[in-house]
Motif scaffolding. Structure first.
Motif, PDB file in Angstrom:
ATOM      1  N   GLU A   2       0.840  -1.186   0.000  1.00  0.00           N
ATOM      2  CA  GLU A   2       0.000   0.000   0.000  1.00  0.00           C
ATOM      3  C   GLU A   2       0.881   1.244   0.000  1.00  0.00           C
ATOM      4  O   GLU A   2       1.935   1.276   0.618  1.00  0.00           O
ATOM      5  CB  GLU A   2      -0.904   0.024   1.237  1.00  0.00           C
ATOM      6  N   GLU A   3       0.417   2.269  -0.681  1.00  0.00           N
ATOM      7  CA  GLU A   3       1.127   3.540  -0.658  1.00  0.00           C
ATOM      8  C   GLU A   3       0.969   4.187   0.715  1.00  0.00           C
ATOM      9  O   GLU A   3      -0.117   4.210   1.280  1.00  0.00           O
ATOM     10  CB  GLU A   3       0.563   4.467  -1.736  1.00  0.00           C
ATOM     11  N   MET A   4       2.070   4.697   1.275  1.00  0.00           N
ATOM     12  CA  MET A   4       2.003   5.356   2.558  1.00  0.00           C
ATOM     13  C   MET A   4       1.728   6.845   2.355  1.00  0.00           C
ATOM     14  O   MET A   4       2.040   7.418   1.314  1.00  0.00           O
ATOM     15  CB  MET A   4       3.321   5.168   3.320  1.00  0.00           C
ATOM     16  N   ASP A   5       1.162   7.443   3.351  1.00  0.00           N
ATOM     17  CA  ASP A   5       0.856   8.867   3.319  1.00  0.00           C
ATOM     18  C   ASP A   5       2.156   9.658   3.455  1.00  0.00           C
ATOM     19  O   ASP A   5       2.791   9.658   4.504  1.00  0.00           O
ATOM     20  CB  ASP A   5      -0.097   9.214   4.456  1.00  0.00           C
ATOM     21  N   GLU A   6       2.570  10.315   2.368  1.00  0.00           N
ATOM     22  CA  GLU A   6       3.836  11.046   2.363  1.00  0.00           C
ATOM     23  C   GLU A   6       3.841  12.164   3.413  1.00  0.00           C
ATOM     24  O   GLU A   6       4.893  12.537   3.933  1.00  0.00           O
ATOM     25  CB  GLU A   6       4.089  11.645   0.974  1.00  0.00           C
ATOM     26  N   ARG A   7       2.669  12.713   3.748  1.00  0.00           N
ATOM     27  CA  ARG A   7       2.618  13.801   4.723  1.00  0.00           C
ATOM     28  C   ARG A   7       3.089  13.333   6.103  1.00  0.00           C
ATOM     29  O   ARG A   7       3.653  14.113   6.874  1.00  0.00           O
ATOM     30  CB  ARG A   7       1.183  14.339   4.824  1.00  0.00           C
ATOM     31  N   ILE A   8       2.859  12.051   6.381  1.00  0.00           N
ATOM     32  CA  ILE A   8       3.290  11.506   7.674  1.00  0.00           C
ATOM     33  C   ILE A   8       4.784  11.220   7.664  1.00  0.00           C
ATOM     34  O   ILE A   8       5.536  11.640   8.541  1.00  0.00           O
ATOM     35  CB  ILE A   8       2.499  10.231   8.016  1.00  0.00           C
ATOM     36  N   TRP A   9       5.234  10.509   6.628  1.00  0.00           N
ATOM     37  CA  TRP A   9       6.614  10.023   6.616  1.00  0.00           C
ATOM     38  C   TRP A   9       7.628  11.116   6.308  1.00  0.00           C
ATOM     39  O   TRP A   9       8.787  11.004   6.691  1.00  0.00           O
ATOM     40  CB  TRP A   9       6.739   8.871   5.616  1.00  0.00           C
ATOM     41  N   ASN A  10       7.190  12.170   5.659  1.00  0.00           N
ATOM     42  CA  ASN A  10       8.108  13.272   5.371  1.00  0.00           C
ATOM     43  C   ASN A  10       8.488  14.055   6.619  1.00  0.00           C
ATOM     44  O   ASN A  10       9.438  14.842   6.613  1.00  0.00           O
ATOM     45  CB  ASN A  10       7.507  14.217   4.332  1.00  0.00           C
ATOM     46  N   ARG A  11       7.725  13.883   7.706  1.00  0.00           N
ATOM     47  CA  ARG A  11       8.030  14.581   8.944  1.00  0.00           C
ATOM     48  C   ARG A  11       9.128  13.890   9.753  1.00  0.00           C
ATOM     49  O   ARG A  11       9.627  14.441  10.720  1.00  0.00           O
ATOM     50  CB  ARG A  11       6.760  14.713   9.798  1.00  0.00           C
ATOM     51  N   ILE A  12       9.472  12.684   9.366  1.00  0.00           N
ATOM     52  CA  ILE A  12      10.511  11.946  10.081  1.00  0.00           C
ATOM     53  C   ILE A  12      11.878  12.351   9.516  1.00  0.00           C
ATOM     54  O   ILE A  12      12.072  12.330   8.296  1.00  0.00           O
ATOM     55  CB  ILE A  12      10.309  10.429   9.925  1.00  0.00           C
ATOM     56  N   PRO A  13      12.839  12.724  10.358  1.00  0.00           N
ATOM     57  CA  PRO A  13      14.175  13.110   9.859  1.00  0.00           C
ATOM     58  C   PRO A  13      14.793  12.010   9.006  1.00  0.00           C
ATOM     59  O   PRO A  13      14.687  10.820   9.335  1.00  0.00           O
ATOM     60  CB  PRO A  13      14.970  13.338  11.151  1.00  0.00           C
ATOM     61  N   GLU A  14      15.462  12.419   7.931  1.00  0.00           N
ATOM     62  CA  GLU A  14      15.999  11.429   6.990  1.00  0.00           C
ATOM     63  C   GLU A  14      17.068  10.556   7.626  1.00  0.00           C
ATOM     64  O   GLU A  14      17.141   9.359   7.350  1.00  0.00           O
ATOM     65  CB  GLU A  14      16.566  12.136   5.762  1.00  0.00           C
ATOM     66  N   ASP A  15      17.904  11.120   8.512  1.00  0.00           N
ATOM     67  CA  ASP A  15      18.956  10.317   9.119  1.00  0.00           C
ATOM     68  C   ASP A  15      18.353   9.221  10.004  1.00  0.00           C
ATOM     69  O   ASP A  15      18.866   8.099  10.069  1.00  0.00           O
ATOM     70  CB  ASP A  15      19.923  11.189   9.916  1.00  0.00           C
ATOM     71  N   MET A  16      17.241   9.541  10.676  1.00  0.00           N
ATOM     72  CA  MET A  16      16.577   8.518  11.484  1.00  0.00           C
ATOM     73  C   MET A  16      15.957   7.448  10.593  1.00  0.00           C
ATOM     74  O   MET A  16      16.034   6.255  10.885  1.00  0.00           O
ATOM     75  CB  MET A  16      15.498   9.151  12.362  1.00  0.00           C
TER      76      MET A  16
END
Length: 419
Positions: free
Chosen positions: A60-74
């Motif tokens: 399933e496609e994830m909601d980009e609005r949620i996952w974009n808030r997570i820091p990329e290094d994490m």
């Protein structure tokens, strides 16, 4: 999700009376478990989400609005610590995931992870050429179909090393050798050795430099000679991917034929010679020379097998009583004293549950922390974790009942995204 494991004492012979092996199931981690900090909570939620998608076999496609808030290094740290199969599925869940996983930084970080994160798979090889083979992923407790269909020809794996598999392809009249990474779907066709492979060489080993990706393929065979106390000769040829050339190695005399069991540890390939007393021949890839290992095996040990345990040579063998195996011991070679140090054992009470054949014979394959035990007549496999000193039962795949897998062999394969 973690498997329930049984703890087995490694030094004391006092075995709890209630020690039993049953069927084990995955159990969800308690959702109400308190996390130490917010980073750990985020990591746990991401990992849980991806594991649930793996379990449900849905994309399933994830909601980009949620996952974009997570820091990329994490995000990179979390993704790189997940099992290979989960990482591959993650590329289908989000465009940002696909971009991260394809980056050179992520591939480098993933390749440097500890062996505890990417545990070796057990790869079964049937007797015929095929386009896929059965493998067991211990991280997910799951049987998977390891596909080679991208090669567009039938193959048979003959050896593996650090993410790469050497394949024999073709037919008896037309054949070749291929080095392949089935995870990244990259491969190289390599030239045949000077001496015809199918008519001569019967053993092989693959040395891989994890940093550079340079590999060396070793093909060897033992042939009888007519005179002298050493009645056999080892013929060896080595292919270097950097020079793209085969090199013939000086012949090495031995007193007995070779057992198919072999392992590579810290740049040296170790092979067991058949018959008693057990002795071990060693091939150093740097010096390109064979020597006999000066580390005597205890006379009471039989059915000896070898494996690499994080750079150390480990021996697995059975203790016989009246010609039957009662216990299984695990030893590590002390390189300074050349003595075998006992680091683990599987007691008689456990052996009685899965050594079901009349001779109580067994076979085992191991690499890293894991040893897989199989035996004729037993409906399941046993996995032993050396570091944790735990046993686990593995339910066999229904595909193992297929006649093509009868009498099958196998080896451990370390999945890698790079190389």
């Amino acid at each position: 999700m973690k498997p329930i494991l049984i703890s087995v004492p490694s030094f004391s012979r006092q075995t709890p009376s209630n020690l039993k092996i049953g069927r084990f199931r995955y159990q969800k981690e308690a959702a109400n478990e308190k996390e130490e900090n917010s980073d750990e909570r985020v990591k746990w939620k991401i990992g849980r989400f991806l594991y649930q998608k793996e379990e449900s076999n849905e994309v399933e496609e994830m909601d980009e609005r949620i996952w974009n808030r997570i820091p990329e290094d994490m995000m990179i740290r979390v993704l790189s610590s997940l099992p290979i199969t989960v990482i591959l599925r993650s590329t289908l869940l989000s465009k940002s995931f696909k971009s991260i996983i394809s980056s050179s930084y992520f591939l480098k970080l993933n390749s440097e992870l500890s062996p505890n994160t990417h545990q070796p798979w057990l790869l079964f090889i049937n007797r015929n050429l095929a386009d896929s083979f059965l493998a067991y992923d211990p991280c997910l407790n799951k049987w998977i179909d390891l596909s080679f269909r991208f090669l567009q020809f039938l193959v048979r794996p003959i050896t593996a090393g650090d993410g790469l598999i050497c394949l024999l392809y073709g037919t008896q009249s037309s054949f070749g050798l291929c080095i392949c990474n089935p995870i990244s779907k990259s491969f190289n066709i390599i030239p045949l050795p000077v001496i015809p492979f199918c008519q001569f060489y019967t053993f092989s080993g693959l040395f891989v430099d994890r940093i550079t990706g340079i590999f060396r393929l070793v093909l060897f065979v033992i042939r009888p000679i007519s005179v002298g106390p050493e009645q056999f000769l080892l013929f060896t040829e080595v292919y270097d991917s950097q020079t793209q050339l085969w090199t013939l190695v000086k012949r090495f005399p031995v007193s007995r034929p070779l057992n198919p069991s072999k392992t590579i540890s810290n740049g040296v390939m170790y092979c067991i010679l058949k018959r008693f007393p057990v002795s071990i021949a060693a091939f150093n890839i740097q010096t390109m020379e064979w020597v006999m290992l000066e580390a005597p095996v205890p006379h009471s040990v039989t059915l000896v097998r070898l494996m690499d345990h994080n750079g150390m040579l480990v021996m697995i063998g059975g203790f016989r009583t009246e010609l039957l195996i009662d216990e299984i011991g695990i030893w590590e070679l002390d390189n300074s004293s050349k003595n075998w140090k006992r680091i683990g054992w599987i007691p008689k009470e456990v052996c009685d549950l899965f050594l079901m054949s009349a001779t109580r014979s067994l076979s085992c394959i191991g690499h890293g922390d894991l040893i897989y035990f199989t035996t004729m007549g037993c409906p399941f496999l046993i996995m032993y974790d050396i570091s944790r000193k735990h046993l686990k039962v593995i339910d066999p795949s229904p595909r193992l009942s297929d006649p093509q897998y009868h009498g099958s062999q196998g080896f451990c394969f370390e999945p890698r995204l790079s190389h």
